[in-house]
Design a protein around this motif. Structure first.
Motif, PDB file in Angstrom:
ATOM      1  N   UNK A   2       0.801  10.260 -16.539  1.00  0.00           N
ATOM      2  CA  UNK A   2      -0.661   9.326 -16.381  1.00  0.00           C
ATOM      3  C   UNK A   2      -0.629   8.815 -18.164  1.00  0.00           C
ATOM      4  N   UNK A   3      -1.403   7.889 -17.997  1.00  0.00           N
ATOM      5  CA  UNK A   3      -1.804   7.296 -19.312  1.00  0.00           C
ATOM      6  C   UNK A   3      -3.481   7.251 -19.291  1.00  0.00           C
ATOM      7  N   UNK A   4      -4.208   7.554 -18.378  1.00  0.00           N
ATOM      8  CA  UNK A   4      -5.800   7.563 -18.438  1.00  0.00           C
ATOM      9  C   UNK A   4      -6.264   8.535 -17.635  1.00  0.00           C
ATOM     10  N   UNK A   5      -7.261   9.289 -18.394  1.00  0.00           N
ATOM     11  CA  UNK A   5      -8.089  10.163 -17.573  1.00  0.00           C
ATOM     12  C   UNK A   5      -9.412  10.006 -17.106  1.00  0.00           C
ATOM     13  N   UNK A  29      -9.361  13.410 -13.174  1.00  0.00           N
ATOM     14  CA  UNK A  29      -8.107  12.895 -12.634  1.00  0.00           C
ATOM     15  C   UNK A  29      -7.071  12.298 -13.504  1.00  0.00           C
ATOM     16  N   UNK A  30      -5.879  12.146 -13.102  1.00  0.00           N
ATOM     17  CA  UNK A  30      -4.892  11.453 -13.966  1.00  0.00           C
ATOM     18  C   UNK A  30      -4.485  10.310 -13.387  1.00  0.00           C
ATOM     19  N   UNK A  31      -4.567   8.788 -14.046  1.00  0.00           N
ATOM     20  CA  UNK A  31      -4.161   7.989 -13.393  1.00  0.00           C
ATOM     21  C   UNK A  31      -3.229   7.022 -14.469  1.00  0.00           C
ATOM     22  N   UNK A  83      -8.127   0.384 -13.097  1.00  0.00           N
ATOM     23  CA  UNK A  83      -7.371  -0.069 -12.259  1.00  0.00           C
ATOM     24  C   UNK A  83      -6.031   0.752 -12.290  1.00  0.00           C
ATOM     25  N   UNK A  84      -5.514   1.450 -11.314  1.00  0.00           N
ATOM     26  CA  UNK A  84      -4.225   2.151 -11.222  1.00  0.00           C
ATOM     27  C   UNK A  84      -4.063   3.054 -10.120  1.00  0.00           C
TER      28      UNK A  84
END
Length: 165
Positions: free
Chosen positions: A86-89, A160-162, A139-140
């Motif tokens: 993932x690239x966003x937490x 969460x990993x998004x 968004x993801x």
């Protein structure tokens, strides 16, 4: 103005409570009390081999030694060489208790594989009897849930990993 005996009583009561910080202001006089909690954190290096169960002494608030058993077979710690998928937490904006659903008898807000928008509520963090809805803010797709339901979370802790789109 507080008397010395009153201050001593306040210190005693705060020390016995779960309050970590207390501030009082009256007639231009300000009193600020903070607890110093001694924590000993033992970290084990991340390894790819199976190791036997080990015991690590942990010092608690009341200075009593407790044996904490950790098993590397069930450890959720990832080796430092692993890559995140993932690239966003989504992180906790406060200290509190993480809840994945609005109530115990309801479905979870989100789970792995769910698509989220910036305004999608992903969980609740309870702090001081206030239930705060946490939104995705991006968004993801949810690719990893990083905490357990009912777990105490810290400020800035990833929840969460998004994978963003």
């Amino acid at each position: 103005m507080l008397k010395i005996q009153e201050i001593h009583e306040l210190i005693k009561r705060i020390d016995e409570s779960s309050i970590d910080e207390f501030e009082f202001e009256s007639n231009g006089t300000k009193l600020s009390l903070k607890k110093n909690k001694e924590e000993v954190i033992a970290q084990q290096p991340a390894v790819n081999t199976v190791q036997p169960t080990t015991s690590v002494p942990v010092k608690t608030e009341d200075s009593a030694d407790i044996e904490q058993v950790s098993d590397t077979n069930t450890s959720t710690e990832q080796p430092s060489t692993s890559t995140k998928n993932y690239d966003y937490e989504i992180v906790s904006p406060m200290v509190g208790t993480f809840y994945s659903s609005p109530s115990p008898d309801k479905d979870v807000f989100v789970q792995v594989g769910d698509k989220v928008k910036a305004d999608t509520v992903v969980c609740i963090v309870e702090a001081m009897k206030l239930f705060n809805e946490i939104e995705a803010e991006t968004n993801g797709e949810i690719v990893e849930v990083l905490v357990e339901n009912g777990e105490l979370v810290e400020y800035g802790q990833p929840l969460f990993g998004v994978k963003t789109v």
